[in-house]
Design an enzyme around this catalytic site. Structure first.
Site, PDB file in Angstrom:
ATOM      1  N   GLY A 387       1.166  -1.276  -0.552  1.00  0.00           N
ATOM      2  CA  GLY A 387      -0.222   0.036  -0.138  1.00  0.00           C
ATOM      3  C   GLY A 387       0.548   1.380   0.076  1.00  0.00           C
ATOM      4  O   GLY A 387       2.549   0.996  -1.116  1.00  0.00           O
ATOM      5  N   SER A 388       0.255   2.132   0.660  1.00  0.00           N
ATOM      6  CA  SER A 388       0.808   3.737   0.317  1.00  0.00           C
ATOM      7  C   SER A 388       1.823   4.001   1.317  1.00  0.00           C
ATOM      8  O   SER A 388       2.765   5.045   0.690  1.00  0.00           O
ATOM      9  CB  SER A 388      -0.610   4.638   0.886  1.00  0.00           C
ATOM     10  OG  SER A 388      -1.540   4.642   0.517  1.00  0.00           O
ATOM     11  N   VAL A 389       2.270   3.024   2.075  1.00  0.00           N
ATOM     12  CA  VAL A 389       3.722   3.088   2.852  1.00  0.00           C
ATOM     13  C   VAL A 389       4.870   3.928   1.318  1.00  0.00           C
ATOM     14  O   VAL A 389       6.170   4.766   1.549  1.00  0.00           O
ATOM     15  CB  VAL A 389       4.537   1.713   3.536  1.00  0.00           C
ATOM     16  CG1 VAL A 389       3.655   2.573   4.196  1.00  0.00           C
ATOM     17  CG2 VAL A 389       4.094   0.682   2.709  1.00  0.00           C
ATOM     18  N   VAL A 390       4.854   3.039   0.007  1.00  0.00           N
ATOM     19  CA  VAL A 390       6.044   3.177  -1.265  1.00  0.00           C
ATOM     20  C   VAL A 390       5.788   5.119  -1.777  1.00  0.00           C
ATOM     21  O   VAL A 390       6.543   5.056  -2.621  1.00  0.00           O
ATOM     22  CB  VAL A 390       6.078   2.176  -1.879  1.00  0.00           C
ATOM     23  CG1 VAL A 390       5.558   0.438  -1.664  1.00  0.00           C
ATOM     24  CG2 VAL A 390       4.278   2.273  -2.913  1.00  0.00           C
ATOM     25  N   LYS A 391       4.723   5.719  -1.549  1.00  0.00           N
ATOM     26  CA  LYS A 391       4.594   6.735  -2.452  1.00  0.00           C
ATOM     27  C   LYS A 391       5.446   8.313  -2.189  1.00  0.00           C
ATOM     28  O   LYS A 391       5.944   8.799  -2.771  1.00  0.00           O
ATOM     29  CB  LYS A 391       3.674   7.583  -1.073  1.00  0.00           C
ATOM     30  CG  LYS A 391       1.982   6.936  -1.661  1.00  0.00           C
ATOM     31  CD  LYS A 391       0.834   7.612  -1.618  1.00  0.00           C
ATOM     32  CE  LYS A 391      -0.550   6.383  -1.629  1.00  0.00           C
ATOM     33  NZ  LYS A 391      -1.516   7.239  -1.391  1.00  0.00           N
TER      34      LYS A 391
END
Length: 694
Positions: A387-391
């Site tokens: 999920g969004s942790v890679v943003k």
């Protein structure tokens, strides 16, 4: 006047005579040596043969970063046997005597072994199993020895085997070990549960038990029981010996077949230093193999010690937090599939792993008992949609590719692309810039960034027409942070994750929000450390240094080898770009509206980080055979602190956390408690997390 005689010929004659006498004596001596004593000397030369034996020594210890012993060696009373040239008959006699002294486990005795042993014990009855016509065929060379043997084995019945007593079976178990070993290589007859009485009686009767010895063996002792045990690894047992698949490798390095060696993880990875230097003994034998004398060539030295980067007090505290929050989360609705959680704590500046913890809920199929087991290895062996942790990596990739800049803003309205489900954020977030997009976790900002990287244009209900090279651009950039590649950790069996197909090209929008390729928790720890330390991808390490064994068991020996921080690569970005991501990550945890603000706002250590929620498909232990994959949600969290001078980086994954719309926030609860534990221990306090963090 008469001439004087010249004295020279006389002197020459005396010299020649002396030489003649000396040669005669030499020939006489050679004759005595060759004729009189020749056979004796020949027998003396031929009777000696040197055989060098390498006796194993205890393995090296493993200690944590504070020098607390994690793995040690526990001494065991052991009964051993060394074949010093004994015949099978002599070994059977020793085995029979030994069976009357010790209790030997017979679980590994096979029926085929019992049949062979019965034939040895009852040779006359065994001969009667061969019929006269079969003997005639043998005499006429129409049957071979092996054919007669097969017939005998086939005709031995349960009735025959019932003639073997319990002591006979124990004798067989002992004899099998004796007979399986190599000459002059000690074989362990028994090293588990050897009683004091057994040890003493064997020791008192060594003269009657040639080849037998009452010795001290060792076994691995785990001071923290099962904590971190899977990562520490296993060694083979004395009965397993060298693994068949690596037999040639070990044999070429001086191992014997029954040596215990590292079988998995740290024990395997550092086998060369943990094994130690064997004691060398030369056995002098005659040509018949009889032992004449023993000579100690060099004393052995136990293996070198590993000092790990792990802090065991912190490891225990983190495991307790995982257990507490995992069980608490199971009380929430929609958590039937929730079964595990993982945490890595890493020094972002050195790559040292302080904690690598994981717990998994398992169910005993027989007792139906449900319990937690250690799954620390899941941090490197399992990969998930995160999920969004890679943003953070998405924003920095956008900067590198010229897709965005500090002035870029995108309208957060949902994207409607031809033949594609609506792509949107969890709610409408206005027109955020990069910092606000990180704080609020805007999906749409990341979608537009990917479209720009792929040189496409978004138009309502039309195709994007992205450049196919967009996949390589984004994945190659992500790899510089450690996402989707090996982290380089000093453990075997690290998984890199699964890559989704490069078509349709619009799927790249899922990639940039962490809902396409899968990553391990160790990769997340390396990724967030790279951002925290200013852009350097550090190699994660479990082993901090290797120490020589100490003469004093209470002290550490000198450093044999240390492992300095190793920079694998620089992500090659401008400081101002990285600073904007740092600001966005700080706002996530410290500013109202940030996705982790509710949990971290009261923290005194100034945290920064990013939350993540990913739609995923469950493929765990509760899946019914033939059943379709079940859609569920993965929860994740990455962070570091203090935000302006990071000393600790953290990654958390809670896979298959829930189904439905009720988010129990286990990732954030675990993350807050873990960060609190680290800073409390550092400051020497045991204060719990602030109640508002719940």
């Amino acid at each position: 006047m008469p001439k004087k005689k010249n004295p020279t010929p006389v002197r020459v004659n005396i010299l020649f005579f002396s030489v003649f006498i000396l040669f005669s004596l030499l020939i006489l001596r050679l004759g005595i040596v060759q004729i009189v004593h020749g056979e004796d000397y020949k027998r003396e030369i031929n009777r000696k043969e040197d055989v060098t034996i390498n006796n194993p020594v205890p393995r090296g210890k493993m200690l944590d970063r504070n020098h607390k012993v994690i793995v040690d060696n526990k001494p065991l009373n052991a009964i051993t046997y060394t074949n010093e040239g004994a015949s099978q008959k002599e070994m059977l006699e020793v085995a029979a005597k030994l069976a009357r002294i010790i209790d030997k486990d017979t679980d590994k005795v096979r029926e085929r072994d019992m049949k062979d042993f019965w034939m040895i014990k009852n040779p006359e009855e065994a001969e009667k199993l061969i019929k006269t016509k079969e003997l005639e065929l043998f005499k006429n060379k129409k049957l071979k020895n092996k054919d007669l043997y097969k017939l005998q084995i086939k005709r031995i019945t349960e009735k025959h085997l019932s003639q073997l007593t319990k002591q006979d079976i124990e004798e067989l178990a002992i004899f099998s070990i004796m007979n399986s070993g190599y000459k002059f290589v000690p074989q362990i007859i028994k090293n588990k549960d050897v009683t004091r009485k057994e040890f003493a009686v064997v020791n008192e009767n060594l003269a009657l038990l040639p080849g037998v010895n009452a010795a001290t063996d060792w076994d691995r002792e785990y001071k923290f029981e099962d904590t971190f045990k899977p990562v520490l690894g296993r060694i083979t047992t004395s009965s397993e010996g060298l693994p068949a698949e690596r037999l040639d490798y070990f044999m070429s390095r001086g191992y014997t077949r029954n040596d215990r060696v590292g079988k998995s993880y740290l024990e395997l990875e550092y086998e060369d230093v943990l094994q130690g230097k064997k004691e060398k003994v030369v056995n002098v034998t005659d040509k018949s193999g009889e032992l004449l004398e023993k000579e100690l060539v060099s004393e052995g030295q136990r293996g070198k010690d590993l000092v790990l980067s792990i802090d065991m007090d912190l490891q225990l505290a983190v495991e307790e937090i995982i257990e507490k929050e995992l069980w608490a989360a199971k009380n929430s609705p929609g958590t039937a599939l929730l079964d595990s959680a993982y945490v890595v704590l890493m020094n972002p500046n050195t790559g040292e792993i302080l904690t690598m913890a994981g717990k998994k809920i398992v169910k005993d199929e027989k007792t139906k008992e449900v319990f937690l087991e250690d799954d620390a290895l899941g941090n490197i062996s399992k990969t998930f949609n995160v999920g969004s942790v890679v943003k953070g990596a998405t924003v920095l990739t956008g900067y590198k590719e010229g897709a965005i800049n500090s002035s870029t803003r995108f309208d957060d309205r949902a994207l409607e692309i031809k033949d594609t489900p609506i792509k949107k954020s969890y709610s409408y977030l206005g027109t955020p810039n990069d910092i606000e997009a990180l704080k609020l976790s805007s999906n749409v900002f990341m979608f537009h960034t990917a479209i720009q990287i792929g040189k496409g244009v978004y138009r309502y209900q039309q195709s994007l027409n992205l450049d196919p090279k967009v996949w390589d651009k984004i994945r190659n950039s992500f790899a510089t942070f450690g996402l989707g590649i090996r982290t380089g950790i000093d453990l075997p069996n690290e998984q890199t994750g699964a890559k989704g197909a490069n078509y349709p090209v619009g799927k790249v929008l899922d990639l940039v929000i962490g809902q396409y390729d899968t990553y391990s928790n160790m990769q997340l720890a390396q990724y967030i450390s790279t951002i925290a330390n200013g852009g350097y991808r550090m190699q994660p390490r479990i082993v901090k240094e290797i120490r020589e064994p100490s003469n004093n068991g209470e002290e550490l020996g000198p450093i044999y080898k240390s492992f300095p921080p190793n920079v694998l690569n620089d992500i090659d970005i401008k400081d101002q770009w990285l600073e904007r991501v740092h600001t966005g990550f700080k706002k996530v945890m410290q500013e109202p509206g940030g996705t982790a603000y509710r949990y971290f706002s009261t923290a005194s250590y100034s945290p920064a980080g990013k939350t993540g929620t990913a739609e995923a498909f469950y493929d765990g232990q509760f899946r019914v055979k033939g059943e379709k994959l079940i859609q569920t949600m993965n929860l994740s969290l990455v962070g570091y602190a203090p935000h302006d001078n990071p000393e600790i980086a953290m990654a958390v994954i809670v896979p298959w956390a829930y189904q439905g719309n009720v988010d129990h926030g286990a990732n954030k609860k675990i993350g807050r408690a873990v960060m609190d534990a680290y800073f409390n221990m550092k400051n020497g306090t045991k204060e719990p997390a602030d109640e508002t963090a719940e």
